[in-house]
Design an enzyme around this catalytic site. Structure first.
Site, PDB file in Angstrom:
ATOM      1  NE  ARG A   1     -20.318 -22.531 -65.019  1.00  0.00           N
ATOM      2  CZ  ARG A   1     -19.412 -24.389 -65.148  1.00  0.00           C
ATOM      3  NH1 ARG A   1     -20.080 -25.309 -64.804  1.00  0.00           N
ATOM      4  NH2 ARG A   1     -18.664 -24.398 -65.985  1.00  0.00           N
TER       5      ARG A   1
ATOM      6  CB  SER B   1     -16.938 -31.996 -67.641  1.00  0.00           C
ATOM      7  OG  SER B   1     -17.645 -33.071 -68.050  1.00  0.00           O
TER       8      SER B   1
ATOM      9  NE  ARG C   1     -19.815 -30.581 -57.178  1.00  0.00           N
ATOM     10  CZ  ARG C   1     -20.780 -30.202 -58.031  1.00  0.00           C
ATOM     11  NH1 ARG C   1     -19.686 -31.011 -59.063  1.00  0.00           N
ATOM     12  NH2 ARG C   1     -21.525 -29.869 -58.480  1.00  0.00           N
TER      13      ARG C   1
END
Length: 427
Positions: A262, A352, A390
Site C-alpha cells: 500500500r 478487520s 502490529r
C-alpha cells in the site's frame, strides 16, 4: 456495486443511508441516467418495431411493382436514427456504470450511525492491559539490542516505510504466519497461495478501483498493466469472477498468506515508528463466499477464528463495531479487532472482519444457483487473520522482561526449529 432495482424502489431512503457513510453521496446522477436510458430504450424499441413493419411493407411494394426510391430513403433514415440512438444508449450505460461504481455499500441496519471512529462501540474485550515494574521500552527501543529488524538498511534499499526482518525477527515472523495458517485450517478454511499482481478488473471487482487508485502500487508498460495487491482479499475475490457456484459448494472458506502493498504510510513521529505502518506488510487473510442467509453465521466463524489467534498468544484486545462513517467502501458491517500496544499507549487494529453482502459479487459477477432456479449473487466476507506487523509489535512490547529479553508464547515454540522460550538481547 448496488442493485439498481433497489435504488429505484427507495431512492430517498437509500440515499439517506449512504450519506451516513459518505455524507456527500447523491443518487441524482444515477437516477437521471437510469431514467434517460429507459426512455431511450423505449424509443429505440418503437423505432425497431417500425423498421420491422417497414421491412414487411417493402416486400409488398416490390410485389406490386411500386416506386421504391422514396421508401428506401425513409428506411435508410430510420436505420440511421436507430444506430444513433443505440450509440447514445451505450454511452449513457457506460456513464451509469461509472456512477454506480463510486457508490459505497449500504450499511446494515444494526450499525451505529456516526461519521466519527470515536463513536465505534466496544462489544468485547479479552484479557487486561499489562503492567510493567521495569522501565518500559517500545519495539524500536527493544530492537536496539534484539536486532530483529534493520530499518536503516531497508530504507537504503527501498526508502522509508519498508521492512527488513533478520535472524530471530525473521524466524518469529515465520512462526506467527504458520501458527495463524494452522489455526484457520483447523477451523475449516482452505489454504491458497494467490498471485501478488492482478489485473485492473480484479481490483475493480473487490472495490479497490476506481476509488483507491492513488493508494495502489502498479506496473504499467507495453506488456503489463497489473497492480500489486493491497490485501489477499482482492485476489481471492477474483478467483470466482464470472462464475455460477452450486449451492452445495457454499460456503467457500479460504485463508491465504501474502505480502500486502500500500502506498499510504503514517506520518513521522513516535507513534508511527518502526513496524506500525508500512508500505509492505505480511498478512494472513480470511475470505468467504456464502449464501445470503448464511453470511451472518459465516461472519461469526471468521471473527472467532481471528480471535482464537490472539487468545492463543494471550494478548489483550478489544472488538469494536465500526460506525457507518468508519467502515470501508465495500463493507455493510465491520468489526475491528484491536490489540493493545503499550509502546504507543493505544489500541491498534490487527484485524478487520467485514460482511460485504452482495456488493463485491455484483462487481465480479459471482453467483450461486439452487437447482433450476434463477442464479443470484453470493455474499462475500473478508477479514485479517491477522496482519503480522502490529501483531509483532504487540508480542515484543507486551512480553518484554526487565533484562530486555522477550518471552515467546508457548503456541509458537514448535515453529522455531528448536524450542525457543526466550529471545535474548545482545549486550
Amino acid at each position: 456495486m448496488l442493485d439498481l432495482k433497489e435504488l429505484r424502489r427507495d431512492p430517498k431512503g437509500l440515499e439517506a443511508k449512504l450519506q451516513t457513510k459518505v455524507p456527500e453521496t447523491t443518487l441524482s446522477p444515477v437516477l437521471y441516467l437510469d431514467e434517460r436510458i429507459r426512455t431511450f430504450k423505449t424509443e429505440a424499441e418503437e423505432l425497431k418495431s417500425k423498421r420491422n413493419l417497414a421491412s414487411k411493407e417493402l416486400g409488398l411494394k416490390k410485389q406490386r411493382g411500386e416506386e421504391m426510391t422514396p421508401f428506401l430513403a425513409e428506411m435508410s433514415a430510420l436505420a440511421d436514427t436507430i444506430a444513433l440512438r443505440d450509440q447514445e444508449i451505450a454511452k449513457l450505460e457506460l456513464e451509469l456504470h461509472q456512477a454506480l461504481a463510486i457508490l459505497p455499500n449500504i450499511p446494515a441496519d444494526d450499525i451505529p450511525i456516526s461519521p466519527s471512529p470515536k463513536d465505534n462501540v466496544c462489544i468485547k474485550t479479552f484479557g487486561e492491559k499489562p503492567t510493567f515494574s521495569n522501565p518500559f521500552k517500545n519495539h524500536v527501543e527493544l530492537n536496539e539490542k534484539l536486532h530483529l529488524f534493520d530499518f536503516a538498511r531497508s530504507a537504503k534499499m527501498s526508502g522509508s516505510g519498508w521492512p527488513l526482518y533478520k535472524g530471530m525477527g525473521a524466524r518469529l515472523e515465520w512462526a506467527l504466519l504458520n501458527y495463524m495458517l494452522d489455526t484457520h485450517r483447523k477451523n475449516g478454511f482452505i489454504q491458497i497461495i494467490p498471485p501478488l499482481l492482478v489485473r485492473p478488473e480484479t481490483m475493480y471487482g473487490s472495490g479497490q478501483l476506481p476509488k483507491f487508485e492513488t493508494q495502489l502500487f502498479k506496473i504499467t508498460d507495453d506488456d503489463y498493466q497489473l497492480y500489486l495487491i493491497p490485501t489477499a482479499e482482492v485476489a481471492i475475490n477474483g478467483m470466482h469472477a464470472d462464475e455460477i457456484l452450486d449451492e452445495h459448494q457454499l460456503p467457500l472458506k479460504y485463508t491465504a498468506y501474502t505480502p500486502c502493498f500500500r502506498r499510504e504510510a503514517g506520518a513521522a513521529g513516535s507513534q508511527e515508528r518502526g513496524l506500525i505502518r508500512m508500505h509492505q506488510f505480511n498478512k494472513v487473510e480470511l475470505f468467504c463466499l456464502a449464501k445470503p442467509e448464511d453470511s451472518r453465521a459465516v461472519f461469526e466463524q471468521m471473527l472467532q477464528s481471528a480471535e482464537e489467534v490472539l487468545q492463543g498468544l494471550n494478548l489483550h484486545y478489544r472488538n469494536m463495531l465500526l460506525t457507518t462513517g468508519d467502515m470501508s467502501f465495500a463493507a455493510a458491517k465491520t468489526i475491528d479487532i484491536e490489540v493493545w500496544l503499550p509502546g504507543q499507549n493505544r489500541y491498534y487494529e490487527v484485524s478487520s472482519v467485514s460482511n460485504c453482502t452482495d456488493f463485491q459479487a455484483r462487481r465480479s459477477h459471482i453467483r450461486w444457483k439452487h437447482k433450476n432456479e434463477k442464479p443470484q449473487f453470493v455474499h462475500t466476507l473478508n477479514g485479517s487473520g491477522l496482519a503480522t506487523s502490529r501483531l509483532m509489535v504487540a508480542l515484543l512490547e507486551n512480553n518484554q522482561q526487565p533484562d530486555g529479553s522477550i518471552l515467546v508464547p508457548k503456541v509458537l515454540h514448535k515453529y522455531l526449529e528448536e524450542e525457543v522460550a526466550v529471545i535474548h538481547a545482545s549486550p
